[in-house]
Design a protein around this motif. Structure first.
Motif, PDB file in Angstrom:
ATOM      1  N   PRO A  21      28.737  43.671  30.550  1.00 19.07           N
ATOM      2  CA  PRO A  21      28.320  43.126  31.783  1.00 19.07           C
ATOM      3  C   PRO A  21      29.506  42.176  32.297  1.00 19.07           C
ATOM      4  CG  PRO A  21      27.086  42.014  29.743  1.00 19.07           C
ATOM      5  CD  PRO A  21      27.919  43.246  29.323  1.00 19.07           C
ATOM      6  N   ASP A  22      30.547  41.805  31.427  1.00 21.25           N
ATOM      7  CA  ASP A  22      31.463  41.007  32.098  1.00 21.25           C
ATOM      8  C   ASP A  22      32.780  41.479  32.579  1.00 21.25           C
ATOM      9  OD1 ASP A  22      30.161  38.677  31.834  1.00 21.25           O
ATOM     10  OD2 ASP A  22      30.877  38.409  29.772  1.00 21.25           O
ATOM     11  N   VAL A  23      32.825  43.123  32.422  1.00 15.01           N
ATOM     12  CA  VAL A  23      33.750  43.908  32.926  1.00 15.01           C
ATOM     13  C   VAL A  23      33.804  44.733  33.815  1.00 15.01           C
ATOM     14  CG1 VAL A  23      35.558  45.388  31.951  1.00 15.01           C
ATOM     15  CG2 VAL A  23      34.794  43.519  30.501  1.00 15.01           C
ATOM     16  N   LEU A  24      34.405  45.175  34.925  1.00 10.63           N
ATOM     17  CA  LEU A  24      34.301  46.077  36.037  1.00 10.63           C
ATOM     18  C   LEU A  24      35.599  47.148  35.825  1.00 10.63           C
ATOM     19  CD1 LEU A  24      33.678  44.247  39.054  1.00 10.63           C
ATOM     20  CD2 LEU A  24      32.031  45.261  37.556  1.00 10.63           C
ATOM     21  N   TRP A  25      35.378  48.223  36.169  1.00  6.87           N
ATOM     22  CA  TRP A  25      36.168  49.567  35.980  1.00  6.87           C
ATOM     23  C   TRP A  25      36.546  49.858  37.613  1.00  6.87           C
ATOM     24  CZ3 TRP A  25      36.334  53.524  31.971  1.00  6.87           C
ATOM     25  CH2 TRP A  25      36.953  54.578  32.211  1.00  6.87           C
ATOM     26  N   VAL A  26      37.815  49.523  37.998  1.00  4.06           N
ATOM     27  CA  VAL A  26      38.599  49.869  39.306  1.00  4.06           C
ATOM     28  C   VAL A  26      39.159  50.981  39.242  1.00  4.06           C
ATOM     29  CG1 VAL A  26      39.672  48.848  41.332  1.00  4.06           C
ATOM     30  CG2 VAL A  26      38.543  47.238  39.316  1.00  4.06           C
ATOM     31  N   GLU A  27      38.822  51.919  40.351  1.00  2.60           N
ATOM     32  CA  GLU A  27      39.846  53.037  40.547  1.00  2.60           C
ATOM     33  C   GLU A  27      40.409  53.054  41.949  1.00  2.60           C
ATOM     34  OE1 GLU A  27      37.031  56.132  37.671  1.00  2.60           O
ATOM     35  OE2 GLU A  27      37.283  56.589  39.771  1.00  2.60           O
ATOM     36  N   TYR A  28      41.668  53.144  41.814  1.00  2.00           N
ATOM     37  CA  TYR A  28      42.529  52.947  43.216  1.00  2.00           C
ATOM     38  C   TYR A  28      42.568  54.458  43.835  1.00  2.00           C
ATOM     39  CZ  TYR A  28      44.009  48.342  42.221  1.00  2.00           C
ATOM     40  OH  TYR A  28      44.235  47.036  42.149  1.00  2.00           O
ATOM     41  N   LYS A  29      42.269  54.506  44.924  1.00  2.00           N
ATOM     42  CA  LYS A  29      42.143  55.980  45.776  1.00  2.00           C
ATOM     43  C   LYS A  29      43.448  56.242  46.480  1.00  2.00           C
ATOM     44  CE  LYS A  29      38.167  55.494  47.921  1.00  2.00           C
ATOM     45  NZ  LYS A  29      36.777  55.662  48.402  1.00  2.00           N
ATOM     46  N   GLY A  65      50.067  31.666  34.299  1.00  2.00           N
ATOM     47  CA  GLY A  65      49.032  30.441  34.170  1.00  2.00           C
ATOM     48  C   GLY A  65      48.283  30.477  35.431  1.00  2.00           C
ATOM     49  N   LEU A  66      48.366  31.570  36.124  1.00  2.00           N
ATOM     50  CA  LEU A  66      47.587  31.703  37.615  1.00  2.00           C
ATOM     51  C   LEU A  66      46.497  32.674  37.514  1.00  2.00           C
ATOM     52  CD1 LEU A  66      50.863  31.538  40.154  1.00  2.00           C
ATOM     53  CD2 LEU A  66      49.216  29.710  39.262  1.00  2.00           C
ATOM     54  N   PRO A  67      45.256  32.284  37.290  1.00  2.00           N
ATOM     55  CA  PRO A  67      44.156  32.963  36.813  1.00  2.00           C
ATOM     56  C   PRO A  67      43.861  33.987  37.726  1.00  2.00           C
ATOM     57  CG  PRO A  67      43.228  30.920  37.703  1.00  2.00           C
ATOM     58  CD  PRO A  67      44.817  30.904  37.542  1.00  2.00           C
ATOM     59  N   THR A  68      43.759  35.569  37.391  1.00  2.00           N
ATOM     60  CA  THR A  68      43.407  36.509  37.960  1.00  2.00           C
ATOM     61  C   THR A  68      42.455  37.175  37.408  1.00  2.00           C
ATOM     62  OG1 THR A  68      44.729  38.482  37.321  1.00  2.00           O
ATOM     63  CG2 THR A  68      45.863  36.982  38.527  1.00  2.00           C
ATOM     64  N   HIS A  69      41.736  38.420  38.181  1.00  2.00           N
ATOM     65  CA  HIS A  69      40.599  39.004  37.395  1.00  2.00           C
ATOM     66  C   HIS A  69      41.077  40.134  36.470  1.00  2.00           C
ATOM     67  CE1 HIS A  69      40.162  42.370  40.643  1.00  2.00           C
ATOM     68  NE2 HIS A  69      41.333  42.163  40.316  1.00  2.00           N
ATOM     69  N   TYR A  70      42.116  40.265  36.317  1.00  2.00           N
ATOM     70  CA  TYR A  70      43.091  41.487  35.748  1.00  2.00           C
ATOM     71  C   TYR A  70      42.934  41.608  34.303  1.00  2.00           C
ATOM     72  CZ  TYR A  70      46.254  44.785  34.114  1.00  2.00           C
ATOM     73  OH  TYR A  70      47.133  45.982  33.214  1.00  2.00           O
ATOM     74  N   LEU A  71      42.385  42.694  33.673  1.00  3.73           N
ATOM     75  CA  LEU A  71      42.340  42.431  32.023  1.00  3.73           C
ATOM     76  C   LEU A  71      43.092  43.735  31.724  1.00  3.73           C
ATOM     77  CD1 LEU A  71      38.445  42.616  31.554  1.00  3.73           C
ATOM     78  CD2 LEU A  71      40.068  40.654  30.738  1.00  3.73           C
ATOM     79  N   LYS A  72      43.250  44.698  31.853  1.00  2.00           N
ATOM     80  CA  LYS A  72      44.311  45.947  31.385  1.00  2.00           C
ATOM     81  C   LYS A  72      44.129  47.244  32.285  1.00  2.00           C
ATOM     82  CE  LYS A  72      41.510  48.170  27.631  1.00  2.00           C
ATOM     83  NZ  LYS A  72      41.585  48.479  26.618  1.00  2.00           N
ATOM     84  N   THR A  78      43.358  53.669  37.229  1.00  2.00           N
ATOM     85  CA  THR A  78      42.326  52.716  36.853  1.00  2.00           C
ATOM     86  C   THR A  78      42.726  51.526  35.899  1.00  2.00           C
ATOM     87  OG1 THR A  78      41.189  54.761  36.481  1.00  2.00           O
ATOM     88  CG2 THR A  78      40.087  52.875  35.609  1.00  2.00           C
ATOM     89  N   MET A  79      42.179  50.476  36.364  1.00  2.00           N
ATOM     90  CA  MET A  79      42.288  49.299  35.785  1.00  2.00           C
ATOM     91  C   MET A  79      40.854  48.619  35.376  1.00  2.00           C
ATOM     92  SD  MET A  79      43.615  46.209  38.345  1.00  2.00           S
ATOM     93  CE  MET A  79      45.202  46.730  38.693  1.00  2.00           C
ATOM     94  N   LEU A  80      40.861  47.754  34.168  1.00  5.33           N
ATOM     95  CA  LEU A  80      39.576  46.896  34.153  1.00  5.33           C
ATOM     96  C   LEU A  80      39.989  45.339  34.417  1.00  5.33           C
ATOM     97  CD1 LEU A  80      38.709  47.990  30.465  1.00  5.33           C
ATOM     98  CD2 LEU A  80      37.845  49.009  32.318  1.00  5.33           C
ATOM     99  N   VAL A  81      38.925  45.011  35.170  1.00  4.56           N
ATOM    100  CA  VAL A  81      38.990  43.610  35.558  1.00  4.56           C
ATOM    101  C   VAL A  81      37.627  42.806  35.217  1.00  4.56           C
ATOM    102  CG1 VAL A  81      40.315  44.293  37.741  1.00  4.56           C
ATOM    103  CG2 VAL A  81      37.880  44.114  37.882  1.00  4.56           C
ATOM    104  N   LYS A  82      37.896  41.425  35.115  1.00  2.00           N
ATOM    105  CA  LYS A  82      36.864  40.470  34.700  1.00  2.00           C
ATOM    106  C   LYS A  82      35.907  40.738  36.095  1.00  2.00           C
ATOM    107  CE  LYS A  82      39.569  37.453  32.406  1.00  2.00           C
ATOM    108  NZ  LYS A  82      40.302  35.971  32.135  1.00  2.00           N
ATOM    109  N   LYS A  83      34.486  40.717  35.771  1.00  2.00           N
ATOM    110  CA  LYS A  83      33.544  40.766  36.955  1.00  2.00           C
ATOM    111  C   LYS A  83      33.544  39.326  37.355  1.00  2.00           C
ATOM    112  CE  LYS A  83      28.877  42.041  38.029  1.00  2.00           C
ATOM    113  NZ  LYS A  83      27.916  42.917  37.901  1.00  2.00           N
ATOM    114  N   CYS A  84      33.510  39.305  38.856  1.00  2.00           N
ATOM    115  CA  CYS A  84      33.178  37.902  39.438  1.00  2.00           C
ATOM    116  C   CYS A  84      32.486  37.904  40.619  1.00  2.00           C
ATOM    117  CB  CYS A  84      34.626  37.286  39.632  1.00  2.00           C
ATOM    118  SG  CYS A  84      36.030  38.153  40.563  1.00  2.00           S
TER     119      CYS A  84
END
Ligand code: 5GP
Length: 239
Positions: A21-29, A65-72, A78-84
């Motif tokens: 529930p804390d992770v989103l899947w992002v596909e770049y088109k 140290g600048l917080p982003t949603h990026y996980l991996k 495709t990247m995984l990001v933190k849900k916000c």
């Protein structure tokens, strides 16, 4: 990790929920749009380039140290990001006059702006992303005073980092658009994407655009330009 339901189908990206529930899947088109979607073209390879540039810059900002949603990164597009929870504002920072600022004030193209100019736009396709000032955003309940202040501070820090990073590559960071969100614990993070789709970059030697202006102004093929930005970023690694 598996993707589940579609959360959002945008012009350049598609976002999915996952089994976490804390992770989103992002596909770049591979789609390029301009003029609020009125100009739309498929460009093979664009999604992969934007994913790669975004992954690289988000990872560097996280490390700084600048917080982003990026996980991996998962694969080419495709990247995984933190849900916000997204704040419905586009935060634009300008170091040089260009685009809508240049048109609005009828000033010389790439006139240096000191201090860097911060502008907010309310995210609304129906209203064409209108300009909104701090008090308007607060009065309309899009963000509170502390959030507006925190966005200004983080935007300045991101600008300082990226300006220096691109200067090392012989590139001027003209302007860019950021979007922010809050994690479930309340932390403000940089979200959306960081690519030549949402920043203007100008080669210091040639004066050529290295960003989506190439597409907006029909200046030639886009992917070789984005590939050049990625190559330069990879050739000089941040310290
Ligand atoms: P301008 O207001 O001059 O059109 O845009 C300023 C900066 O923000 C440019 O770098 C532009 O690419 C970015 N920007 C503004 N609005 C949007 C938007 O709706 N989507 C994207 N991807 N970038 C935007």
């Amino acid at each position: 990790m598996e993707k589940t339901t579609v959360l959002y189908a945008g012009k350049a990206k598609q976002m999915f929920n996952t089994d976490d529930p804390d992770v989103l899947w992002v596909e770049y088109k591979d789609q390029a749009t301009a003029l609020n979607g009125k100009k739309k073209v498929q460009i093979a390879g664009k999604g992969e380039l934007n994913r790669k540039i975004s992954s690289l810059l988000f990872a560097e900002l996280n490390a700084a140290g600048l917080p982003t949603h990026y996980l991996k990164t998962l694969d080419a597009t495709t990247m995984l990001v933190k849900k916000c929870t997204m704040i419905p504002l586009e935060a634009v920072v300008r170091n040089f006059a260009s685009g809508s600022f240049e048109r609005k004030f009828q000033v010389a193209h790439l006139r240096p702006l000191v201090p860097a100019v911060h502008e907010f736009f309310y995210k609304s396709d129906a209203l064409d992303d209108p300009f909104i000032n701090d008090e308007q955003a607060i009065a309309l309940g899009y963000a509170d005073q502390a959030t507006i202040q925190a966005i200004h501070t983080l935007s300045d820090q991101v600008n300082a980092y990226l300006k220096e990073r691109f200067a090392q590559l012989g590139i001027d960071l003209v302007d860019f658009k950021l979007e922010f969100g809050r994690l479930s614990d309340g932390t403000l993070v940089l979200a959306d994407e960081l690519s030549p789709d949402n920043m203007r970059l100008v080669d210091q030697e040639s004066g050529n655009s290295l960003d989506k202006d190439v597409f907006r102004k029909d200046q030639g093929p886009l992917t070789p330009v984005y590939a050049q930005v990625l190559e330069r970023l990879q050739s000089v690694v941040s310290r």
